[in-house]
Scaffold this motif. Structure first.
Motif, PDB file in Angstrom:
ATOM      1  N   LEU A 140      -3.175   5.051  -5.164  1.00  0.00           N
ATOM      2  CA  LEU A 140      -2.079   4.280  -5.751  1.00  0.00           C
ATOM      3  C   LEU A 140      -1.948   2.942  -5.037  1.00  0.00           C
ATOM      4  CD1 LEU A 140       0.511   7.131  -6.353  1.00  0.00           C
ATOM      5  CD2 LEU A 140      -0.802   5.872  -8.045  1.00  0.00           C
ATOM      6  N   GLY A 141      -0.762   2.391  -4.999  1.00  0.00           N
ATOM      7  CA  GLY A 141      -0.544   1.066  -4.426  1.00  0.00           C
ATOM      8  C   GLY A 141      -0.117   0.132  -5.542  1.00  0.00           C
ATOM      9  N   ASP A 142       0.357  -1.052  -5.165  1.00  0.00           N
ATOM     10  CA  ASP A 142       0.801  -2.047  -6.160  1.00  0.00           C
ATOM     11  C   ASP A 142      -0.388  -2.508  -6.995  1.00  0.00           C
ATOM     12  OD1 ASP A 142       3.507  -2.211  -5.695  1.00  0.00           O
ATOM     13  OD2 ASP A 142       3.376  -3.907  -4.309  1.00  0.00           O
ATOM     14  N   GLY A 143      -0.614  -1.867  -8.143  1.00  0.00           N
ATOM     15  CA  GLY A 143      -1.770  -2.196  -8.977  1.00  0.00           C
ATOM     16  C   GLY A 143      -1.483  -3.274 -10.003  1.00  0.00           C
ATOM     17  N   ARG A 144      -0.206  -3.517 -10.249  1.00  0.00           N
ATOM     18  CA  ARG A 144       0.136  -4.594 -11.185  1.00  0.00           C
ATOM     19  C   ARG A 144       1.382  -5.343 -10.722  1.00  0.00           C
ATOM     20  NH1 ARG A 144       2.692  -1.819 -16.579  1.00  0.00           N
ATOM     21  NH2 ARG A 144       3.478   0.080 -15.631  1.00  0.00           N
ATOM     22  N   TRP A 190      -5.541  -2.540  -5.899  1.00  0.00           N
ATOM     23  CA  TRP A 190      -5.074  -1.195  -6.285  1.00  0.00           C
ATOM     24  C   TRP A 190      -4.984  -1.009  -7.786  1.00  0.00           C
ATOM     25  CZ3 TRP A 190      -5.848   0.942  -1.950  1.00  0.00           C
ATOM     26  CH2 TRP A 190      -5.660   0.205  -0.788  1.00  0.00           C
ATOM     27  N   SER A 191      -5.657  -1.863  -8.556  1.00  0.00           N
ATOM     28  CA  SER A 191      -5.532  -1.791 -10.020  1.00  0.00           C
ATOM     29  C   SER A 191      -6.388  -0.703 -10.650  1.00  0.00           C
ATOM     30  CB  SER A 191      -5.892  -3.140 -10.660  1.00  0.00           C
ATOM     31  OG  SER A 191      -5.050  -4.152 -10.179  1.00  0.00           O
ATOM     32  N   ARG A 192      -7.382  -0.217  -9.959  1.00  0.00           N
ATOM     33  CA  ARG A 192      -8.243   0.857 -10.493  1.00  0.00           C
ATOM     34  C   ARG A 192      -8.713   0.555 -11.920  1.00  0.00           C
ATOM     35  NH1 ARG A 192      -4.585   5.872 -10.311  1.00  0.00           N
ATOM     36  NH2 ARG A 192      -3.000   4.286 -10.624  1.00  0.00           N
ATOM     37  N   GLU A 216      -4.162  -4.211 -24.657  1.00  0.00           N
ATOM     38  CA  GLU A 216      -4.532  -2.963 -25.329  1.00  0.00           C
ATOM     39  C   GLU A 216      -3.848  -1.816 -24.610  1.00  0.00           C
ATOM     40  OE1 GLU A 216      -6.297  -2.621 -28.107  1.00  0.00           O
ATOM     41  OE2 GLU A 216      -6.594  -4.814 -28.217  1.00  0.00           O
ATOM     42  N   ARG A 217      -3.114  -1.010 -25.352  1.00  0.00           N
ATOM     43  CA  ARG A 217      -2.441   0.161 -24.769  1.00  0.00           C
ATOM     44  C   ARG A 217      -2.581   1.337 -25.720  1.00  0.00           C
ATOM     45  NH1 ARG A 217      -2.504  -2.576 -21.008  1.00  0.00           N
ATOM     46  NH2 ARG A 217      -0.885  -3.108 -19.491  1.00  0.00           N
ATOM     47  N   SER A 218      -2.752   2.529 -25.145  1.00  0.00           N
ATOM     48  CA  SER A 218      -2.919   3.699 -26.012  1.00  0.00           C
ATOM     49  C   SER A 218      -1.573   4.179 -26.559  1.00  0.00           C
ATOM     50  CB  SER A 218      -3.602   4.825 -25.231  1.00  0.00           C
ATOM     51  OG  SER A 218      -2.828   5.112 -24.095  1.00  0.00           O
ATOM     52  N   ARG A 256       0.845  -1.203   0.000  1.00  0.00           N
ATOM     53  CA  ARG A 256       0.000   0.000   0.000  1.00  0.00           C
ATOM     54  C   ARG A 256       0.878   1.250   0.000  1.00  0.00           C
ATOM     55  NH1 ARG A 256      -4.520  -1.538   4.642  1.00  0.00           N
ATOM     56  NH2 ARG A 256      -5.286  -3.441   3.615  1.00  0.00           N
ATOM     57  N   TYR A 257       0.543   2.177  -0.838  1.00  0.00           N
ATOM     58  CA  TYR A 257       1.216   3.477  -0.826  1.00  0.00           C
ATOM     59  C   TYR A 257       0.373   4.510  -1.553  1.00  0.00           C
ATOM     60  CZ  TYR A 257       2.851   1.757  -5.412  1.00  0.00           C
ATOM     61  OH  TYR A 257       2.919   1.230  -6.680  1.00  0.00           O
ATOM     62  N   HIS A 258       0.652   5.764  -1.320  1.00  0.00           N
ATOM     63  CA  HIS A 258       0.070   6.884  -2.055  1.00  0.00           C
ATOM     64  C   HIS A 258       1.223   7.598  -2.750  1.00  0.00           C
ATOM     65  CE1 HIS A 258      -3.596   7.402   0.891  1.00  0.00           C
ATOM     66  NE2 HIS A 258      -3.625   6.253   0.237  1.00  0.00           N
TER      67      HIS A 258
HETATM   68  P1  AMP Z   1       3.806   3.639 -12.472  1.00  0.00           P
HETATM   69  O1  AMP Z   1       3.542   4.720 -13.460  1.00  0.00           O
HETATM   70  O2  AMP Z   1       4.252   2.334 -13.106  1.00  0.00           O
HETATM   71  O3  AMP Z   1       4.717   4.059 -11.364  1.00  0.00           O
HETATM   72  O4  AMP Z   1       2.390   3.282 -11.839  1.00  0.00           O
HETATM   73  C1  AMP Z   1       1.584   4.216 -11.176  1.00  0.00           C
HETATM   74  C2  AMP Z   1       0.410   3.505 -10.549  1.00  0.00           C
HETATM   75  O5  AMP Z   1      -0.440   2.934 -11.535  1.00  0.00           O
HETATM   76  C3  AMP Z   1       0.782   2.380  -9.609  1.00  0.00           C
HETATM   77  O6  AMP Z   1      -0.149   2.358  -8.562  1.00  0.00           O
HETATM   78  C4  AMP Z   1       0.651   1.170 -10.497  1.00  0.00           C
HETATM   79  O7  AMP Z   1       0.425  -0.004  -9.758  1.00  0.00           O
HETATM   80  C5  AMP Z   1      -0.566   1.531 -11.338  1.00  0.00           C
HETATM   81  N1  AMP Z   1      -0.578   0.882 -12.649  1.00  0.00           N
HETATM   82  C6  AMP Z   1       0.192   1.199 -13.730  1.00  0.00           C
HETATM   83  N2  AMP Z   1      -0.108   0.386 -14.767  1.00  0.00           N
HETATM   84  C7  AMP Z   1      -1.066  -0.469 -14.347  1.00  0.00           C
HETATM   85  C8  AMP Z   1      -1.785  -1.549 -14.946  1.00  0.00           C
HETATM   86  N3  AMP Z   1      -1.589  -1.916 -16.219  1.00  0.00           N
HETATM   87  N4  AMP Z   1      -2.689  -2.208 -14.190  1.00  0.00           N
HETATM   88  C9  AMP Z   1      -2.902  -1.847 -12.916  1.00  0.00           C
HETATM   89  N5  AMP Z   1      -2.273  -0.844 -12.297  1.00  0.00           N
HETATM   90  C10 AMP Z   1      -1.367  -0.151 -12.992  1.00  0.00           C
END
Ligand code: AMP
Ligand code: MG
Length: 477
Positions: A89-93, A121-123, A165-167, A76-78
């Motif tokens: 934020l947080g570990d989303g991936r 935290w994936s939002r 898919e990525r922009s 967990r982090y902001h």
């Molecule tokens: P970063 O730009 O990689 O430092 O990521 C910023 C935030 O977005 C972090 O909380 C990441 O875990 C989240 N994030 C970035 N890419 C993804 C993704 N494809 N899926 C889920 N979370 C992501």
């Protein structure tokens, strides 16, 4: 026996308790194609004897490593992103997969992931990493380590057979999962989250944990003294990291507070770039429209981030003492910059004044002539001892310009470090190993179009040769 006797795992982070992470489940991938394994660091963590199948079991399927976490922890982090606070934020991936000891010096190292699936935290994002993103992180870490930057290491890259898919990439694009080896994943944003939530006791808990685990020499008996000593130490370490980036001509690209490790180890490589030639306005990320994190603004960005860390200790320590700690950043940056320049040139230190003058004169030369950045370091490695070699360089016309003279004069009296090998095969070539954006694209293109990994592998071999010439893999952090 897949684990060497030196292998020693840990679950240290778990002791912080459930307020600091969420237990998560790794994604299941349709394929596990091993694209990169860092055998050098596998040896330093006792994992060098794993077969490729065992490797994929741990770093693609995420079967626990013996003695470490039974299940991964999404941390967990902001953090402030481009100066705006983001509490989502947080570990989303990614997650903290395991902790191991460095067999060289016993440092605690994290195996953290990128692209290992969704977490709380994936939002709504997919939790995945593109293959190109994974390749870029491997290239960045290998290059930075070779250039003497204190960086996280890429430990493993496995292609995972999904379509993403990525922009910002032609899509669908290939997927991967990266494992990074890092001396902690405690970010400035880890502390900021606790301040935001008003969890003062957890700030103290995290502070104490971080000091005892990563910098025990800064321990003090009172809470306030500990906060100050910690901030001092983080300022010094972050200044060193920033100085090393500058001397390497590196632009990290996204200096948000969640991307700053309090141990001062550089990490999380997205839109990074290396400079072709000196340019303070050179910006790496296409979305950094104002150039907030441009090459020349990196030290300021780091200091701004350290102010945010200092704020986290306002409940514990006096503001005036925190401000005094922050004032240590700038002198440390200058000192470390001169040290980093000297190291890049393979020269022995003389005095703080002479070292600083050498660095300043080199910088002025690079600024005023726009001579190719890396070529200059390559040509003058070993100082005036390399004059003859520099005369044969494609950059030699720059060295007859008047703007070169102050740097040449400053080099007088500087001797090469005794351990460097000026006769190394790397210096027999005409050009240095570089990692400009077009070279990164040239590594990716054959992978994307023909699944041809030869350019990737030869780039890694080229970096290895440079690292050997600079002795970078023998330097103990
Ligand atoms: P970063 O730009 O990689 O430092 O990521 C910023 C935030 O977005 C972090 O909380 C990441 O875990 C989240 N994030 C970035 N890419 C993804 C993704 N494809 N899926 C889920 N979370 C992501
Ligand atoms: Mg990040």
């Amino acid at each position: 026996m897949p684990f060497s006797p030196a292998y020693r795992a840990s679950t240290s982070h778990q002791a912080l308790g459930a307020d600091f992470y969420d237990i998560v489940t790794p994604a299941r991938f349709p394929a596990h194609l091993l694209r990169y394994r860092n055998q050098r660091w596998a040896a330093r963590t006792g994992l060098e004897s794993l077969t490729d199948d065992e490797w994929a079991k741990h770093f693609g399927h995420f079967e626990p490593l013996p003695g470490s976490f039974r299940e991964p922890l999404a941390l967990r982090y902001h953090g402030h992103q481009f100066r705006t606070y983001n509490p989502d934020l947080g570990d989303g991936r990614g997650f903290l997969f395991a902790q191991l000891h460095d067999t060289w010096n016993d440092r605690l190292l994290d195996l953290g992931t990128k692209g290992s699936g969704q977490t709380p935290w994936s939002r709504h994002a997919d939790g995945r990493l593109t293959l190109k993103g994974g390749i870029r992180e491997v290239l960045a870490t290998e290059m930075l380590e070779a250039l003497g930057v204190n960086t996280s290491k890429s430990f493993s890259l496995i292609e995972t057979g999904e379509e993403l898919e990525r922009s910002d990439e032609p899509s669908p694009t290939r997927s991967s999962v990266l494992v990074r080896l890092s001396h902690s994943h405690i970010r400035i944003g880890t502390f900021q989250r606790l301040l935001y939530l008003d969890e003062t006791r957890n700030i103290s808990k995290l502070l104490d944990y971080t000091i005892t685990t990563y910098m025990p020499e800064t321990w003090c008996d009172s809470d306030a003294d500990r906060a100050i000593a910690f901030l001092d130490e983080v300022c010094r370490r972050v200044a060193r990291m920033g100085a090393q980036w500058m001397a390497a001509g590196f632009v990290h690209g996204v200096l948000n507070t969640d991307n700053i490790n309090v141990t001062g180890e550089s990490f999380d490589y997205g839109p990074w770039r290396f400079l072709p030639s000196y340019d303070p306005a050179f910006t790496a990320a296409y979305f950094d429209e104002t150039g907030l994190y441009a090459f020349g603004r990196q030290p300021d960005a780091l200091l701004w981030n350290l102010f945010r860390l200092a704020e986290c200790f306002l409940p514990i320590a006096e503001q005036s003492r925190l401000e005094a700690s922050l004032a240590a950043f700038e002198p440390a940056l200058h000192r470390e910059f001169a040290a980093a320049i000297l190291r890049r040139l393979g020269l022995r230190t003389r005095s703080p004044e002479l070292d600083a003058a050498l660095a300043r004169n080199l910088w002025t030369f690079l600024h005023s002539t726009k001579a190719p950045f890396e070529q200059t370091f390559f040509d003058w490695f070993g100082g005036l001892r390399s004059s003859e070699r520099a005369r044969r360089s494609p950059s030699s016309p720059y060295y007859s310009e008047a703007a070169f003279q102050p740097f040449r004069s400053a080099l007088e009296g500087f001797e090469p470090l005794t351990e460097i090998a000026l006769d190394h095969a790397y210096f027999a070539g005409e050009r240095p190993c570089t990692m400009l954006i077009e070279e990164v694209e040239a590594v990716w293109e054959p992978v994307a179009n023909r699944d041809d990994w030869s350019a990737f592998n030869s780039k890694l071999a080229e970096i290895e040769l440079m690292a050997e010439a600079y002795g970078s893999h023998d330097t103990r952090p």
